[in-house]
Design an enzyme around this catalytic site. Sequence first.
Site, PDB file in Angstrom:
ATOM      1  CG  ASP A   1       7.834  -5.552  -2.994  1.00 54.88           C
ATOM      2  OD1 ASP A   1       7.977  -5.160  -4.170  1.00 54.88           O
ATOM      3  OD2 ASP A   1       8.086  -6.722  -2.631  1.00 54.88           O
ATOM      4  NE  ARG A   2       1.017   1.912  -0.118  1.00 54.86           N
ATOM      5  CZ  ARG A   2       0.011   2.671  -0.512  1.00 54.86           C
ATOM      6  NH1 ARG A   2      -0.665   2.346  -1.580  1.00 54.86           N
ATOM      7  NH2 ARG A   2      -0.303   3.761   0.142  1.00 54.86           N
TER       8      ARG A   2
END
Length: 234
Positions: free
Chosen positions: A70-71
């Site tokens: 995830d970012r």
Amino acid sequence: MSKASNRSNKSNLQVLYEDNHIIVVNKRAGDIVQGDKTGDKPLSDVVKDFLKDKYDKLGNVYLGVVHRLDRPTTGIVLFAKTSKALPRLNKLFAEKKTNKTYWALVKNKPPKSQDRLVNWLKKNPKNNKSTAFDNEVEGSKKAILNYRILKTLDNFYLLEIDLETGRHHQIRCQLAKIGCPIKGDLKYGFPRSNKDASISLHARKLEFTHPVKKEKLGITAPLPNDALWEACES
């Protein structure tokens, strides 16, 4: 999350391991692994730029994306440098023949010092969020993780997490379900964001068999440069 200072570039890329077939990097919180609608330069392109410069390559650089983070998450990301390595790595991940260990910081003490969490996660594409259920519901997927309290800090608990499955936002969602949202994770119920828009979830270790050499590899990613993370190591 668009702060350029919080993203990797070819000059500051943290390479943890590299050989002819693979490259492993330590992802920063602002990096997006593959391109998306934001139009921000993905980490995969940054790694290509790095390799192009390092080896004075004139043409295109081959790079295969094997898995994602995830970012707002930091830590280990593995890429394939050859078309020989990519399908073999994909197979390793698909058959769950890799060991992935994460570290997470939570404010609330978990109900148990260690536990195996089993839920059914359902993803809502509209808000890019998963919901954890105790029993199977339509469209849900079984999610399993094991956690243990690794360290007790002044105001936080450091958890070590081993995944048995790989679901959308799995760690974030399952920890929130037991009342332990990850520090900085507004989406899953933590009250405040981190200054750099990260969440305090770090892909700490990856163990796998090299796709070509067939030797066992264990790689550990250094923690983010942050006082709270540094307290975890002291």
